[in-house]
Design a protein around this motif. Structure first.
Motif, PDB file in Angstrom:
ATOM      1  N   GLY A  22     -15.533   7.164   6.586  1.00  0.00           N
ATOM      2  CA  GLY A  22     -15.528   8.250   5.453  1.00  0.00           C
ATOM      3  C   GLY A  22     -14.143   8.999   5.234  1.00  0.00           C
ATOM      4  O   GLY A  22     -14.053  10.166   4.453  1.00  0.00           O
ATOM      5  N   LEU A  23     -12.965   8.567   6.016  1.00  0.00           N
ATOM      6  CA  LEU A  23     -11.729   9.230   5.810  1.00  0.00           C
ATOM      7  C   LEU A  23     -10.926   8.537   4.799  1.00  0.00           C
ATOM      8  O   LEU A  23     -11.270   7.393   4.576  1.00  0.00           O
ATOM      9  CB  LEU A  23     -11.026   8.992   7.108  1.00  0.00           C
ATOM     10  CG  LEU A  23     -11.580   9.785   8.358  1.00  0.00           C
ATOM     11  CD1 LEU A  23     -10.694   9.728   9.645  1.00  0.00           C
ATOM     12  CD2 LEU A  23     -11.594  11.321   7.887  1.00  0.00           C
ATOM     13  N   LEU A  24      -9.988   9.325   4.145  1.00  0.00           N
ATOM     14  CA  LEU A  24      -9.333   8.621   2.879  1.00  0.00           C
ATOM     15  C   LEU A  24      -7.987   8.042   3.506  1.00  0.00           C
ATOM     16  O   LEU A  24      -7.341   9.018   4.386  1.00  0.00           O
ATOM     17  CB  LEU A  24      -8.870   9.513   1.862  1.00  0.00           C
ATOM     18  CG  LEU A  24     -10.059  10.131   0.810  1.00  0.00           C
ATOM     19  CD1 LEU A  24      -9.657  11.099  -0.160  1.00  0.00           C
ATOM     20  CD2 LEU A  24     -10.392   8.924  -0.034  1.00  0.00           C
ATOM     21  N   LYS A  25      -7.689   6.817   3.141  1.00  0.00           N
ATOM     22  CA  LYS A  25      -6.479   6.527   3.885  1.00  0.00           C
ATOM     23  C   LYS A  25      -5.664   5.917   2.772  1.00  0.00           C
ATOM     24  O   LYS A  25      -6.080   5.299   1.748  1.00  0.00           O
ATOM     25  CB  LYS A  25      -6.641   5.218   4.780  1.00  0.00           C
ATOM     26  CG  LYS A  25      -5.332   4.728   5.315  1.00  0.00           C
ATOM     27  CD  LYS A  25      -5.679   3.576   6.086  1.00  0.00           C
ATOM     28  CE  LYS A  25      -4.412   2.881   6.605  1.00  0.00           C
ATOM     29  NZ  LYS A  25      -4.803   1.525   7.182  1.00  0.00           N
ATOM     30  N   THR A  26      -4.250   6.176   2.770  1.00  0.00           N
ATOM     31  CA  THR A  26      -3.441   5.603   1.561  1.00  0.00           C
ATOM     32  C   THR A  26      -3.383   4.267   1.930  1.00  0.00           C
ATOM     33  O   THR A  26      -2.783   3.599   2.997  1.00  0.00           O
ATOM     34  CB  THR A  26      -1.866   6.290   1.633  1.00  0.00           C
ATOM     35  OG1 THR A  26      -2.398   7.608   1.254  1.00  0.00           O
ATOM     36  CG2 THR A  26      -1.126   5.757   0.341  1.00  0.00           C
ATOM     37  N   ALA A  27      -3.794   3.088   0.952  1.00  0.00           N
ATOM     38  CA  ALA A  27      -3.536   1.789   1.006  1.00  0.00           C
ATOM     39  C   ALA A  27      -2.559   1.276  -0.160  1.00  0.00           C
ATOM     40  O   ALA A  27      -2.537   1.900  -1.248  1.00  0.00           O
ATOM     41  CB  ALA A  27      -5.059   1.324   0.766  1.00  0.00           C
ATOM     42  N   SER A  28      -1.924   0.242   0.395  1.00  0.00           N
ATOM     43  CA  SER A  28      -1.035  -0.494  -0.572  1.00  0.00           C
ATOM     44  C   SER A  28      -1.460  -1.778  -0.520  1.00  0.00           C
ATOM     45  O   SER A  28      -1.312  -2.669   0.363  1.00  0.00           O
ATOM     46  CB  SER A  28       0.486  -0.271  -0.161  1.00  0.00           C
ATOM     47  OG  SER A  28       1.246  -0.944  -0.979  1.00  0.00           O
ATOM     48  N   GLU A  29      -2.118  -2.223  -1.843  1.00  0.00           N
ATOM     49  CA  GLU A  29      -2.737  -3.572  -1.585  1.00  0.00           C
ATOM     50  C   GLU A  29      -2.113  -4.481  -2.824  1.00  0.00           C
ATOM     51  O   GLU A  29      -1.615  -3.845  -3.780  1.00  0.00           O
ATOM     52  CB  GLU A  29      -4.171  -3.407  -1.862  1.00  0.00           C
ATOM     53  CG  GLU A  29      -4.845  -2.937  -0.757  1.00  0.00           C
ATOM     54  CD  GLU A  29      -6.342  -2.623  -1.013  1.00  0.00           C
ATOM     55  OE1 GLU A  29      -7.086  -2.246  -0.035  1.00  0.00           O
ATOM     56  OE2 GLU A  29      -6.825  -2.539  -2.028  1.00  0.00           O
ATOM     57  N   LEU A  30      -2.156  -5.822  -2.734  1.00  0.00           N
ATOM     58  CA  LEU A  30      -1.683  -6.793  -3.679  1.00  0.00           C
ATOM     59  C   LEU A  30      -2.767  -7.504  -4.592  1.00  0.00           C
ATOM     60  O   LEU A  30      -3.820  -7.915  -3.931  1.00  0.00           O
ATOM     61  CB  LEU A  30      -0.819  -7.961  -2.584  1.00  0.00           C
ATOM     62  CG  LEU A  30      -0.122  -8.934  -3.417  1.00  0.00           C
ATOM     63  CD1 LEU A  30       1.111  -8.328  -4.235  1.00  0.00           C
ATOM     64  CD2 LEU A  30       0.340  -9.915  -2.405  1.00  0.00           C
ATOM     65  N   TYR A  31      -2.671  -7.168  -5.860  1.00  0.00           N
ATOM     66  CA  TYR A  31      -3.348  -7.929  -6.654  1.00  0.00           C
ATOM     67  C   TYR A  31      -2.544  -9.022  -7.649  1.00  0.00           C
ATOM     68  O   TYR A  31      -1.403  -8.791  -7.764  1.00  0.00           O
ATOM     69  CB  TYR A  31      -4.089  -6.947  -7.520  1.00  0.00           C
ATOM     70  CG  TYR A  31      -5.072  -5.858  -6.703  1.00  0.00           C
ATOM     71  CD1 TYR A  31      -6.278  -6.373  -6.590  1.00  0.00           C
ATOM     72  CD2 TYR A  31      -4.631  -4.583  -6.385  1.00  0.00           C
ATOM     73  CE1 TYR A  31      -6.940  -5.259  -5.882  1.00  0.00           C
ATOM     74  CE2 TYR A  31      -5.331  -4.020  -5.357  1.00  0.00           C
ATOM     75  CZ  TYR A  31      -6.517  -4.218  -5.387  1.00  0.00           C
ATOM     76  OH  TYR A  31      -7.366  -3.528  -4.649  1.00  0.00           O
TER      77      TYR A  31
END
Length: 154
Positions: A22-31
């Protein structure tokens, strides 16, 4: 298993992602997205992320990928992406030497073994002599291709 030849772009996107706890986390993802230009790649990823991310997002990087083709699987369990490095083998009759041309493919599969099997399945339909030099799992979260059926139905 189907393949698609086009120009692929790897895009990194940073956004706040809701975690299982339920926590928000900054994610950096590759698409990965197919596009004709960097501008189109950015526009397409902006459209895709508008439906994926609940809040703000930022496209932090776009690079043209080295993939010649992407091999898509219809199996719902194939949820990972692998980069396959193949070497096509030809024989130069003038120099009497073997030549190898390196080509990269993006393969959707559930396991490394399945990715190798998919490459062999696709390549068995060709007359090309090849060697699989390597197959490695990538950090790619998803691949977005143009919907060709939408264009042909207009």
């Amino acid at each position: 298993m189907r393949s698609r030849t086009t120009t692929w772009f790897e895009t990194k996107v940073r956004y706040d992602k809701m975690m299982d706890d339920g926590l928000l986390k900054t994610a950096s993802e590759l698409y990965v997205v197919d596009a004709l230009s960097f501008a189109e790649a950015e526009a397409r990823m902006t459209d895709e992320m508008a439906s994926l991310a609940s809040g703000e997002f930022k496209i932090t990087n776009i690079v043209e990928a080295a993939y010649k083709e992407a091999f898509f699987s219809d199996d719902a369990h194939d949820d990972r992406w692998f980069k396959a490095k193949l070497q096509f083998i030809t024989f130069d009759e003038n120099t009497e030497k073997e030549k190898r041309q390196t080509v990269y493919y993006l393969v959707q599969a559930g396991t490394l073994a399945k990715a190798v099997a998919y490459v062999d399945e696709i390549m068995s339909k060709t007359m090309i002599d090849y060697v699989i030099a390597s197959v490695a799992e990538t950090a790619v979260m998803d691949v977005f291709e143009h919907d060709l059926s939408a264009k042909t139905n207009k």
